[in-house]
Motif scaffolding. Structure first.
Motif, short mmCIF file in Angstrom:
data_model
loop_
_atom_site.label_atom_id
_atom_site.label_comp_id
_atom_site.label_asym_id
_atom_site.label_seq_id
_atom_site.Cartn_x
_atom_site.Cartn_y
_atom_site.Cartn_z
N ARG A 175 0.86 -1.18 0.00
CA ARG A 175 0.00 0.00 0.00
C ARG A 175 0.89 1.23 0.00
N TYR A 176 0.55 2.19 -0.86
CA TYR A 176 1.29 3.44 -0.89
C TYR A 176 0.28 4.57 -0.89
N LEU A 177 0.35 5.44 0.09
CA LEU A 177 -0.63 6.51 0.24
C LEU A 177 -2.05 5.98 0.06
N ASP A 178 -2.28 4.84 0.72
CA ASP A 178 -3.60 4.22 0.70
C ASP A 178 -4.07 3.74 -0.66
N LYS A 179 -3.12 3.50 -1.54
CA LYS A 179 -3.49 2.89 -2.82
C LYS A 179 -2.71 1.60 -2.97
N ASP A 180 -3.22 0.75 -3.87
CA ASP A 180 -2.53 -0.50 -4.16
C ASP A 180 -1.41 -0.20 -5.15
N LEU A 181 -0.19 -0.12 -4.65
CA LEU A 181 0.93 0.29 -5.50
C LEU A 181 1.15 -0.68 -6.65
N LEU A 182 0.96 -1.97 -6.37
CA LEU A 182 1.29 -2.99 -7.37
C LEU A 182 0.37 -2.95 -8.58
N GLU A 183 -0.77 -2.28 -8.43
CA GLU A 183 -1.71 -2.16 -9.54
C GLU A 183 -1.32 -1.05 -10.51
N MET A 184 -0.40 -0.19 -10.10
CA MET A 184 -0.12 1.00 -10.89
C MET A 184 1.01 0.79 -11.90
N ALA A 185 0.90 1.46 -13.07
CA ALA A 185 1.96 1.43 -14.07
C ALA A 185 3.16 2.23 -13.53
N PRO A 186 4.36 1.91 -14.00
CA PRO A 186 5.55 2.61 -13.49
C PRO A 186 5.41 4.14 -13.54
N GLU A 187 4.87 4.66 -14.66
CA GLU A 187 4.78 6.12 -14.76
C GLU A 187 3.76 6.70 -13.79
N GLU A 188 2.70 5.90 -13.49
CA GLU A 188 1.74 6.39 -12.49
C GLU A 188 2.39 6.47 -11.12
N ARG A 189 3.18 5.46 -10.80
CA ARG A 189 3.87 5.47 -9.51
C ARG A 189 4.75 6.69 -9.41
N ALA A 190 5.50 6.95 -10.51
CA ALA A 190 6.40 8.10 -10.51
C ALA A 190 5.59 9.38 -10.28
N ARG A 191 4.45 9.48 -10.96
CA ARG A 191 3.66 10.70 -10.85
C ARG A 191 3.02 10.85 -9.48
N GLU A 192 2.81 9.69 -8.83
CA GLU A 192 2.28 9.74 -7.46
C GLU A 192 3.39 9.98 -6.45
N GLY A 193 4.64 10.09 -6.93
CA GLY A 193 5.70 10.48 -6.01
C GLY A 193 6.70 9.39 -5.63
N VAL A 194 6.68 8.24 -6.32
CA VAL A 194 7.67 7.22 -6.03
C VAL A 194 8.89 7.45 -6.93
#
Ligand SMILES: Nc1ncnc2c1ncn2[C@@H]1O[C@H](COP(=O)(O)OP(=O)(O)OP(=O)(O)O)[C@@H](O)[C@H]1O
Ligand SMILES: [Mg+2]
Lengths: 250, 442
Positions: free
Chosen positions: A61-80
């Motif tokens: 879980r990252y910021l209350d979202k399922d991180l593993l569901e996200m595309a790499p660029e989405e993760r980056a845009r969410e701050g990872v």
């Protein structure tokens, strides 16, 4: 901010992460240490979203979202943000373009306007000064022909420009000379903030002298087998990993 | 000549000959070319150099020769698309259009239409027109040549602006058009000129362009040529280019091939005197079932000559490309430097590239390198870009563009380079998001 629960991951039928748990809160600095091959880079790649890993159990879980569901660029845009252990060279894509494309993607994601060219350049120049990088690096291909140390600095430069919320640094201190280590540490320290977390993967106490961690973890065979405060790193430096392994087995 | 009527294209000769320029000497040349085709026929796939390129469908198709075709109205919007700061000559379906062409040329430069040049003094052009060429398509061009250009730079003339030959091709009904442009370039001692040959196929065109180009660079002359072939999906383009370089001369040829049902370019360069040098750069973008074949043939006949071949193909869909790079080094041609690189990017599993170096070296003091790569987009690079927030499509386009840019960046004139960039970007998905990146780094 980040909650990893019983994470299992395999690559080509080989189980590498085997029940990993870790919780990171905003403002914290964590250090992850562990022998070669224990799964540190695998963990960072899984968090950043690289293909080729099969998650067989557990959750992130990252910021209350399922991180593993996200595309790499989405993760980056969410701050990872992952500073790579081995940053790849991309001839023909210039460094400043990548910074700009990345930053604008983040801003668009947050509903902000693109920075105009002058403001962008001012921002980049300021951060480059901090990293003691010459401006000529901007016009070169991403990491193209950079020395090992220059690549690591460039990773931190990107981090400073993109201002992520969760920074994962995979052996950013390896291959740096003494002065460069100081420069990189300054960059990392400048990034410390109440709403930002930093996870540093390292083999050496040296970095931790400059960037003091709140927690130190030992990753061994795909699991965190011991956690402590910064004194644990000093003890590991002195005694190696064997005693931790035995303690965990007991 | 009875059986001649059954040979592709040749049958129409009697209908057009009245429209073709030139006196008795040229007529003899045309007849000889026809006879040659009659004897040798067109290449088949049994011919080693045509192994991967099948012209049988092209030979079966029906075309109307350019002089007999009418002028489609759809043309004129196509012209502006390629406004460059150049001296411009425009041909529409093979026919010269003086009203679309600029007419103020600098001193020392002579530009004539081929028809005018042939009518005036064809025999003066004998070394070019009567050159032995091992190609039935080149012979076909000789038989039918009608329009084209003669460019002559007097000794010492240095041309600032390039010459731009624009060949626009538009759909013609009911039959598509076949044109045989002939281009002759003669650069006198220490002259320097650049020319661009744009072959632009407008949508729906199914025409066949069969070009022959001759370049002669005298001592110390420099000739730079850019061929931009943006063929419509159903068009065919065959070119036969021959350059001869004297002492200290320089020839640079860039070829940018974007699409086309069948594109085949043969470029032969003879380095006949000491210290002549040639660079052949190429970029191929093909998609769908397009087919692009480049055959290079560089002949080092004299000592201290240099050559460099750099070709890159980017193939998607079921596209196929061929690269054949020959380097011949004659006995006693010592102190040679010859480099060749063929790099290829396959974006789909069904795309195919055949790349082959052909080195024939009969001298011993030679520095020669060649290398070929065939690969897909690099997953590590893609992931790196995405991990910085760049979306997957943009990341792909960026990497494709970066691959192409290795060739594009060699184009010297900024405005021309920008036009080529735009043409290449036009072929990439998601071009808008990377367009600003291609402008000089901000
Ligand atoms: N793609 C892969 N295919 C097969 N094995 C892999 C792959 N990626 C990682 N591994 C294996 O997984 C194990 C963990 O690798 P990882 O890179 O995560 O280790 P690490 O802890 O980062 O080591 P180091 O300290 O040397 O950087 C190693 O044994 C490695 O060989
Ligand atoms: Mg590692």
């Amino acid at each position: 901010m980040l909650k990893i629960d019983n994470l299992h991951a395999r690559v080509e039928d080989k189980e590498i992460l085997r029940g990993l748990n870790l919780e990171v809160k905003p403002g914290e600095v964590h250090a992850i240490m562990g022998p070669n091959g224990s799964g540190k880079s695998t963990l960072s790649n899984v968090l950043a979203g690289r293909d080729g890993y099969e998650i067989t159990a557990g959750s992130v879980r990252y910021l209350d979202k399922d991180l593993l569901e996200m595309a790499p660029e989405e993760r980056a845009r969410e701050g990872v943000f992952l500073a790579f252990q081995y940053p790849v060279e991309i001839p023909g894509v210039n460094n400043v373009y990548l910074l700009k494309a990345g930053l604008n993607a983040m801003r668009a994601h947050r509903g902000e306007e693109e920075l105009d060219a002058a403001d962008f350049l001012m921002l980049v120049r300021e951060k480059m000064k901090l990293m003691q990088m010459d401006e000529s690096f901007l016009k070169r291909g991403v990491n193209e022909g950079f020395s090992g140390g220059e690549k690591k600095r460039n990773e931190i430069l990107q981090m400073l420009v993109l201002e992520p919320k969760l920074c994962i640094l995979d052996e950013t201190d390896s291959g740096l000379d003494i002065d460069a280590l100081k420069v990189v540490s300054q960059g990392v320290n400048a990034s410390r903030a109440a709403d930002r977390a930093i996870v540093m993967i390292t083999h050496y106490q040296r970095l931790l002298n400059y960037v003091e961690p709140d927690f130190v973890h030992v990753l061994y065979q795909g699991r965190i087998i011991k956690s402590g405060d910064k004194s644990l790193a000093l003890e590991l430096e002195e005694r190696g990993y064997e005693w931790v392994v035995q303690e965990a087995a007991a | 000549m009875n059986d001649m009527a059954s040979i592709p294209f040749v049958g129409e000769f009697r209908q057009v000959e009245g429209h073709l320029p030139g006196g008795a000497w040229v007529t003899k040349l045309r007849e000889a070319a026809l006879a040659r085709i009659g004897e040798q026929g067109f290449p088949t796939r049994r011919n080693e150099h045509w192994k991967y390129t099948d012209v049988s469908a092209l030979l079966k198709a029906e075309f109307i020769p350019a002089p007999l075709a009418s002028m489609p109205e759809a043309f004129f919007q196509g012209v502006q698309r390629f406004e460059l700061d150049c001296h411009q000559l425009v041909f529409l379906n093979g026919v010269f259009r003086p009203n679309l062409s600029s007419n103020s040329l600098p001193a020392g430069l002579t530009v004539k239409t081929l028809a005018a040049a042939i009518e005036e003094d064809a025999e003066a052009l004998q070394p070019f027109l009567a050159r032995e060429r091992d190609s039935a398509f080149a012979a076909l061009n000789t038989a039918f040549m009608h329009e084209g250009v003669l460019i002559e730079a007097a000794p010492g003339t240095v041309l600032e602006k390039p010459l731009h030959l624009v060949f626009l091709s538009a759909a013609h009904e009911p039959q598509p058009v076949v044109t045989h442009p002939r281009i002759i370039v003669r650069a006198g001692r220490a002259a320097a000129l650049r020319f661009i040959e744009s072959h632009l196929g407008l949508e729906g065109a199914r025409n066949f362009t069969n070009v022959v180009t001759d370049v002669l660079a005298e001592q110390g002359a420099q000739v730079r040529q850019l061929r931009l072939i943006e063929a419509a999906a159903d068009e065919s383009h065959i070119a036969n280019i021959h350059a001869e370089l004297r002492r200290d001369a320089v020839f640079v040829n860039h070829q940018v091939c974007i699409g086309g049902k069948l594109v085949r370019n043969d470029i032969r360069v003879d380095l006949v005197e000491e210290n002549a040098s040639v660079a052949l750069n190429g970029l191929v973008l093909a998609n769908g079932s397009e087919h692009v074949d480049n055959h290079l043939d560089v002949r080092h006949m004299a000592p201290r000559t240099q050559s460099d071949q750099a070709y890159r193909c980017i193939l998607d869909g079921r596209a196929r490309a061929v690269f054949n790079g020959r380097v011949y080094i004659a006995p006693r041609a010592q102190k040679i430097e010859a480099n060749q690189a063929s790099n290829n990017l396959l974006l789909s599993k069904l795309a195919e590239i055949d790349t082959k170096p052909e080195l024939e070296i009969y001298a011993d003091d030679v520095k020669c390198s060649h290398g070929a790569t065939v690969g897909q987009l690099d997953e590590n690079m893609l992931f790196y870009l995405r991990s910085r927030g760049v979306d997957a499509d943009t990341a792909r386009s960026l990497l494709i563009y970066a691959f192409a840019d290795e060739i594009i960046r060699r184009i010297g004139i900024a405005s021309v380079r920008a036009a080529v960039e735009a043409a290449v970007l036009g072929r990439l998905p998601d071009a808008d998001s990377i367009r600003h990146f291609t402008m000089e780094a901000s």
